[in-house]
Design a protein around this motif. Structure first.
Motif, PDB file in Angstrom:
ATOM      1  N   UNK A  39      33.892 -29.311   1.553  1.00  0.00           N
ATOM      2  CA  UNK A  39      32.445 -29.525   1.369  1.00  0.00           C
ATOM      3  C   UNK A  39      32.136 -31.007   1.286  1.00  0.00           C
ATOM      4  N   UNK A  40      33.021 -31.704   0.548  1.00  0.00           N
ATOM      5  CA  UNK A  40      32.829 -33.130   0.361  1.00  0.00           C
ATOM      6  C   UNK A  40      32.888 -33.867   1.696  1.00  0.00           C
ATOM      7  N   UNK A  41      33.898 -33.505   2.466  1.00  0.00           N
ATOM      8  CA  UNK A  41      34.057 -34.127   3.786  1.00  0.00           C
ATOM      9  C   UNK A  41      32.844 -33.851   4.657  1.00  0.00           C
ATOM     10  N   UNK A  42      32.418 -32.595   4.554  1.00  0.00           N
ATOM     11  CA  UNK A  42      31.275 -32.168   5.357  1.00  0.00           C
ATOM     12  C   UNK A  42      30.022 -32.941   4.956  1.00  0.00           C
ATOM     13  N   UNK A  43      29.919 -33.157   3.642  1.00  0.00           N
ATOM     14  CA  UNK A  43      28.737 -33.867   3.128  1.00  0.00           C
ATOM     15  C   UNK A  43      28.679 -35.309   3.616  1.00  0.00           C
ATOM     16  N   UNK A  44      29.840 -35.939   3.626  1.00  0.00           N
ATOM     17  CA  UNK A  44      29.868 -37.354   4.003  1.00  0.00           C
ATOM     18  C   UNK A  44      30.036 -37.511   5.515  1.00  0.00           C
ATOM     19  N   UNK A  45      31.005 -36.792   6.037  1.00  0.00           N
ATOM     20  CA  UNK A  45      31.311 -36.972   7.455  1.00  0.00           C
ATOM     21  C   UNK A  45      30.288 -36.315   8.366  1.00  0.00           C
ATOM     22  N   UNK A  78      17.770 -26.256  -6.865  1.00  0.00           N
ATOM     23  CA  UNK A  78      16.894 -27.076  -6.028  1.00  0.00           C
ATOM     24  C   UNK A  78      17.254 -28.555  -6.173  1.00  0.00           C
ATOM     25  N   UNK A  79      17.403 -28.964  -7.434  1.00  0.00           N
ATOM     26  CA  UNK A  79      17.737 -30.376  -7.683  1.00  0.00           C
ATOM     27  C   UNK A  79      19.107 -30.704  -7.083  1.00  0.00           C
ATOM     28  N   UNK A  80      20.050 -29.759  -7.247  1.00  0.00           N
ATOM     29  CA  UNK A  80      21.386 -29.978  -6.675  1.00  0.00           C
ATOM     30  C   UNK A  80      21.289 -30.144  -5.167  1.00  0.00           C
ATOM     31  N   UNK A  81      20.510 -29.270  -4.550  1.00  0.00           N
ATOM     32  CA  UNK A  81      20.354 -29.346  -3.092  1.00  0.00           C
ATOM     33  C   UNK A  81      19.717 -30.662  -2.680  1.00  0.00           C
ATOM     34  N   UNK A  82      18.714 -31.061  -3.452  1.00  0.00           N
ATOM     35  CA  UNK A  82      18.054 -32.337  -3.151  1.00  0.00           C
ATOM     36  C   UNK A  82      19.078 -33.466  -3.238  1.00  0.00           C
ATOM     37  N   UNK A  83      19.890 -33.393  -4.278  1.00  0.00           N
ATOM     38  CA  UNK A  83      20.915 -34.426  -4.464  1.00  0.00           C
ATOM     39  C   UNK A  83      21.864 -34.472  -3.263  1.00  0.00           C
ATOM     40  N   UNK A  84      22.297 -33.297  -2.853  1.00  0.00           N
ATOM     41  CA  UNK A  84      23.284 -33.251  -1.770  1.00  0.00           C
ATOM     42  C   UNK A  84      22.688 -33.657  -0.426  1.00  0.00           C
ATOM     43  N   UNK A  85      21.486 -33.153  -0.162  1.00  0.00           N
ATOM     44  CA  UNK A  85      20.849 -33.528   1.112  1.00  0.00           C
ATOM     45  C   UNK A  85      20.530 -35.024   1.094  1.00  0.00           C
ATOM     46  N   UNK A  86      20.111 -35.498  -0.073  1.00  0.00           N
ATOM     47  CA  UNK A  86      19.823 -36.938  -0.193  1.00  0.00           C
ATOM     48  C   UNK A  86      21.069 -37.753   0.102  1.00  0.00           C
ATOM     49  N   UNK A  87      22.185 -37.245  -0.411  1.00  0.00           N
ATOM     50  CA  UNK A  87      23.463 -37.936  -0.184  1.00  0.00           C
ATOM     51  C   UNK A  87      23.737 -38.039   1.315  1.00  0.00           C
ATOM     52  N   UNK A  88      23.524 -36.928   1.984  1.00  0.00           N
ATOM     53  CA  UNK A  88      23.763 -36.912   3.428  1.00  0.00           C
ATOM     54  C   UNK A  88      22.794 -37.827   4.157  1.00  0.00           C
ATOM     55  N   UNK A 103      26.985 -29.455  -8.904  1.00  0.00           N
ATOM     56  CA  UNK A 103      27.570 -30.576  -8.143  1.00  0.00           C
ATOM     57  C   UNK A 103      29.094 -30.535  -8.236  1.00  0.00           C
ATOM     58  N   UNK A 104      29.565 -30.214  -9.454  1.00  0.00           N
ATOM     59  CA  UNK A 104      31.008 -30.121  -9.658  1.00  0.00           C
ATOM     60  C   UNK A 104      31.604 -29.078  -8.721  1.00  0.00           C
ATOM     61  N   UNK A 105      30.892 -27.979  -8.604  1.00  0.00           N
ATOM     62  CA  UNK A 105      31.380 -26.908  -7.729  1.00  0.00           C
ATOM     63  C   UNK A 105      31.446 -27.365  -6.279  1.00  0.00           C
TER      64      UNK A 105
END
Lengths: 246, 584
Positions: free
Chosen positions: B24-30, B437-447, B15-17
């Motif tokens: 990436x952050x912008x992409x994740x939220x925006x 996998x968990x990281x991806x779940x976290x990120x997709x969940x965020x989106x 997640x830190x990466x």
């Protein structure tokens, strides 16, 4: 008594180790001994299996036959080598987007080092590789030499008895290279056994006591002093083609 | 699993990466924010607009606005080829060719177009062509319906008028039937009277004939003459006899004067004879008088006989005429009877047609034009288009983000210089894969969370009533697509190939679903396989869940299928990760 002596003295022993990929034999009934505190230079032509040998040495590859002993104990099937061995790949192996500190902490945690020990160990290592001032710098922003030193530090995090360096000075300018060579010597002097796989034969010639020549799946360990006696006034660079052939 | 306790460290690092990179952050939220806003913006409209229609061979006086949908512009082309060329270069969206016999007609005072129109579409613009085709068809159908409706209304109006006329005619027919019946009765009465008269006449005629016959047979005149003659002869004879008797008597009286008694007797006999003669004379006189009277009578009788003969002739003529009249009356009666029957039949027929057509109202014209009146009632009313497509949209976004983001993350990890070192640490290789996998779940969940917040706040899509089931389903779908992306990343060595394959897979899941074409339009086998598409299953579950509150417990089949996919994909991930480790 002889074997007991050898086992007592040797840190790592490869006894008749064979590694195949399918039908292709890369390491063929190979024997190899590493004594504690040794600085061994691994040489060989490209494609002779140096990388495979190193990966077997770090426990990344399982062997097809033979035995691997650590301090006289058979660790062939126990996968203990990762704990004993520290490995620096030809290219740096850390996360460029993490800081020096974060990289060290991350790998330290993976090596099951306790928080207090890790903190202490990081301080020691950063001091040793002269990166203490830049510990919060993002790894990707470091110079080539610094990156190399960080890689060494990470490899030494879990305090391995054997450090394997794959082409540690490749791609570095002479000044940085010298700096790295000094660091290797420093680490070796701190009691670590080091195996260097390198094409920088002058460094091996000057710093190593033994060279391990890998050719056609076999490994020959040659005392550098014996070579010097046999080929006086000739550098390792000069005699490399001959020794490979012989 | 060795080193499983290091999972949080690995996830934290991952997640830190990701978060260290601002892009990436912008992409994740925006990314999801823009995506949902874009979709909401795009799906906001419903009607077609800015449509250019080419018109070929437009007939004069045709009201094009009746035929062309609103918000459309049209250009008249001199020939078909030119219009088709414009269609090919997408300057126009459809060409309408009018048939030569296309014309306008006045129906109930409304000018309507009638004839054949050929529509040309560029079906390379598939969706537009479909929409446009349906819109134009609808418009033309509407116009056609209106025309048919007007015609039908007119027909019904005419029928009603005809019914009214028939009703009036029926009244007249009934009146004439009654009248004819009366005439018939009267004729029959007249006929009977005539027959009676005729029979009277016949009887009278018969009597007259008999009288005449008697008269003729009597020959009264001659008989009277004979009688007169005979009477007078007899009277004379008697007179002579009486004279003779008187002579005799006179002779006798002379004799008798000699005899008193006898003279008395003879005197008496004389007296008697005189008396007889007187009486005879009186009788003769009376008889003459009678005879005179008889002659008079005879003359009168002759006259009467002549009159009777005339009368008889007249009777004969009258009887003939009566017969003729009776025959005519009979004919007339037969005719009137037949006419009455015809009138009755006409009346019945009128009654039948009146009852048949009298129920038609102009309002029924629509049911005549469209005998099957269809009413389309949607289960979900008052839902905006964006709400209706939300399940599809959500699963589609999850699939794309899940596959591509997880693929990219795994590729970044695998292709990072650090990844090799991860294999050197005393942590099982699958812990890293699971950490990813968990990281991806976290990120997709965020989106998805960002997306859901927008969906809830901006488009009023309420998933809170079914929140638990909704989360479970969303996570399951997310896990599946993330694992697919990860497996591809582990399996395919080069970054480019892996990204291309993931993109193709994401597109494949998208295209091989009911997002573009309904499963029911696919060949059966394709539809069967498409129905196994996790995107389709996920969408179906969410649709039922969000729109009809059908819980997961009622969709256990679909749920189990998704869980099976999940298990298989985890096994595949394990195998792929292991192979990838060995490939270093």
């Amino acid at each position: 008594m002889y074997f007991v002596y050898i086992f007592y003295m040797d840190l790592i022993n490869f006894l008749g180790v064979t590694k195949r990929f399918g039908n292709f034999v890369v390491l063929d009934n190979l024997n190899f001994n590493v004594k504690k505190g040794d600085l061994i230079g691994l040489i060989g032509k490209s494609g002779e299996g140096k990388s495979t040998f190193l990966k077997v040495l770090i426990g990344f590859y399982d062997i097809n036959s033979g035995k691997i002993l650590y301090n006289g104990s058979d660790i062939t099937r126990k996968n203990k080598l990762s704990k004993i061995v520290g490995f620096c790949t030809q290219e740096n192996s850390f996360y460029e987007n993490l800081t020096i500190d974060e990289n060290l902490k991350y790998y330290g945690k993976l090596y099951n080092i306790t928080r207090i020990q890790l903190k202490k160990r990081i301080e020691e290592l950063l001091d040793m590789v002269s990166l203490i001032e830049r510990r919060n710098a993002v790894a990707g922003n470091l110079s080539g030499g610094m990156k190399r030193r960080l890689d060494f530090a990470i490899s030494l995090l879990h305090n391995p008895e054997l450090l394997i360096l794959d082409e540690p000075t490749a791609g570095l300018d002479p000044l940085v290279r010298k700096n790295i060579e000094e660091l290797i010597e420093k680490i070796n002097n701190s009691g670590k056994t080091i195996i260097i796989s390198s094409h920088m034969l002058d460094f091996i010639e000057n710093k190593c006591k033994t060279i391990a020549l890998l050719s056609k799946g076999k490994l020959n360990q040659i005392n550098i002093d014996l070579l010097r006696k046999r080929y006086p006034k000739k550098s390792l660079n000069d005699i490399f083609p001959y020794i490979v052939k012989s | 699993m060795k080193g499983i306790t290091k999972l949080p460290t690995i996830i934290q690092k991952n997640i830190k990466l990701v978060f260290r990179s601002y892009s990436s952050l912008l992409l994740l939220v925006l990314g999801p924010l823009l995506l949902i806003l874009l979709v909401g913006f795009a799906f906001g409209g419903s009607a077609l607009h800015d449509i250019n229609i080419g018109i070929i061979n437009p007939p004069k006086d045709v009201i094009l606005s009746q035929i062309i949908p609103s918000k459309s512009d049209y250009t008249i082309f001199p020939d078909k080829e030119e219009c088709l060329l414009s269609l090919k270069i997408e300057m126009h969206h459809a060409c309408l060719e009018f048939s030569e016999d296309f014309a306008t007609k006045n129906i109930e005072g409304k000018i309507v177009s009638v004839g054949e129109i050929t529509l040309y579409f560029n079906n390379a613009q598939f969706n537009l062509a479909n929409k446009l085709e349906s819109s134009l068809e609808k418009q033309l159908q509407l116009t056609s319906d209106q025309i048919t409706l007007s015609s039908a209304k007119k027909i019904i109006g005419d029928i009603n008028e005809a019914v009214r006329s028939m009703q009036e005619t029926q009244i007249k027919v009934q009146f004439y039937t009654e009248r004819a019946q009366k005439i018939k009765d009267e004729l029959e009465y007249a006929k009977e009277t005539m027959i009676f008269v005729r029979s009277d006449y016949e009887q009278t005629s018969k009597h007259i004939s008999e009288v005449l016959a008697i008269n003729e047979s009597l020959e009264l005149s001659s008989q009277l003459n004979d009688l007169n003659k005979s009477f007078h002869e007899n009277v004379e004879n008697i007179s002579r006899s009486i004279k003779s008797v008187e002579t005799s008597i006179g002779k006798t009286e002379e004799y008798v004067n000699n005899n008193s008694n006898l003279s008395v007797n003879l005197s008496n006999a004389r007296k008697n004879l005189i008396y007889i003669r007187n009486n005879l004379e009186s009788a003769s006189n009376t008889f003459d008088s009678f005879l005179a009277n008889a002659y008079d009578y005879n003359a009168l009788l002759a006259n009467a006989t002549a009159s009777n003969a005339e009368l008889l002739e007249l009777y004969g003529n009258t009887s003939l005429k009566l017969n003729q009249s009776i025959a005519r009356i009979e004919e007339d009666i037969t005719f009137i009877d037949s006419a009455i029957k015809d009138l009755e039949r006409t009346n019945e027929s009128l009654s039948f047609y009146i009852s048949k057509f009298s129920g038609l109202e102009e309002e029924q014209a629509l049911s005549l034009v469209n005998p099957i009146h269809s009413t389309f009632t949607t289960l979900l009313k008052d839902l905006e288009k964006i709400s209706l497509i939300f399940p599809v949209l959500l699963v589609f976004i999850i699939s794309f983000i899940g596959i591509l983001l997880s693929n990219m993350n795994v590729l970044n990890e695998l292709h990072s210089q650090a990844s090799f070192r991860n294999f050197l640490v005393p942590v099982h290789f699958f812990v890293f894969a699971f950490g990813l996998f968990v990281t991806n779940v976290f990120m997709v969940s965020l989106q998805i969370t960002v997306l859901l917040i927008i969906a809830y706040t901006q488009f009023s899509i309420n998933f809170f009533p079914v929140l638990t089931d909704f989360i479970i389903t969303t996570l399951l779908i997310m896990f599946i697509f993330i694992l697919i992306g990860m497996c591809v990343a582990y399996k395919v060595k080069t970054k480019q190939n892996s990204i291309i394959l993931s993109t193709f897979l994401a597109l494949g899941f998208f295209l091989f679903s009911d997002v573009i074409f309904p499963l029911q339009t696919m060949p059966k086998l394709a539809a069967f396989f498409a129905s196994l598409n996790p995107l389709v299953i996920g969408e179906e579950i969410l649709r039922k869940l969000l729109f009809f509150n059908i819980p997961l417990s009622a969709q256990i089949g679909e749920l189990l299928l998704l869980i099976s996919y999940l298990i298989v994909l985890f096994i595949l991930l394990y195998i792929s990760a292991k192979k990838r480790k060995m490939a270093f």
